[in-house]
Write a protein that holds these residues in place. Sequence first.
Motif, PDB file in Angstrom:
ATOM      1  N   PHE A   8      84.868  -4.576  44.808  1.00 54.77           N
ATOM      2  CA  PHE A   8      85.879  -3.558  45.044  1.00 54.77           C
ATOM      3  C   PHE A   8      85.672  -2.406  44.072  1.00 54.77           C
ATOM      4  O   PHE A   8      85.220  -2.609  42.945  1.00 54.77           O
ATOM      5  N   VAL A  25      88.819   1.870  52.778  1.00 50.94           N
ATOM      6  CA  VAL A  25      90.188   1.489  53.122  1.00 50.94           C
ATOM      7  C   VAL A  25      91.166   2.396  52.383  1.00 50.94           C
ATOM      8  O   VAL A  25      91.173   2.438  51.152  1.00 50.94           O
ATOM      9  N   LEU A  86      92.312  -7.702  52.410  1.00 51.56           N
ATOM     10  CA  LEU A  86      91.282  -7.063  51.592  1.00 51.56           C
ATOM     11  C   LEU A  86      90.258  -8.075  51.089  1.00 51.56           C
ATOM     12  O   LEU A  86      89.058  -7.784  51.046  1.00 51.56           O
ATOM     13  N   VAL A  96      83.902  -2.831  49.095  1.00 50.74           N
ATOM     14  CA  VAL A  96      85.129  -2.304  49.693  1.00 50.74           C
ATOM     15  C   VAL A  96      85.644  -1.228  48.746  1.00 50.74           C
ATOM     16  O   VAL A  96      85.889  -1.496  47.568  1.00 50.74           O
ATOM     17  N   LEU A  98      88.582   1.246  47.873  1.00 52.34           N
ATOM     18  CA  LEU A  98      89.993   1.536  48.076  1.00 52.34           C
ATOM     19  C   LEU A  98      90.207   3.020  47.804  1.00 52.34           C
ATOM     20  O   LEU A  98      89.932   3.512  46.711  1.00 52.34           O
TER      21      LEU A  98
END
Length: 122
Positions: A8, A25, A86, A96, A98
């Motif tokens: 992340f 995302v 998530l 990923v 954010l």
Amino acid sequence: MENAGGSFRIKRIYDDPADDDGCRVLVDRLWPRGVTKERAGLELWLKDIAPSPPLRQEFAHMQERFADFRAQYEDELENNPAVEQLLDLAARHKRVTLLYAAKDPEVNHARVPLEFLQDRSS
């Protein structure tokens, strides 16, 4: 932090998308001003991971309130099903990212789920 899937990170939605963003995302409850859906390049807009409206309003991006905000937001995340979404994305993607709209890269709500997720995915 790496897990069995991906890692992340956070990034301002106003920064250009990059190849190494992986799964993008949006973690804001409100759509960011001046950003088109095409420019955002999102895989998902996950409003439910954002802090509750009363908590967001109380924080108001004020640095001196961040510690209290973090503690309350982590409490909200403990029982938030969006956390599992998530973690599932991270299991399927190398990274990923954010995305958030706040101006301050250090004092913003996206740091809280980032660290929360890193702790649970390591």
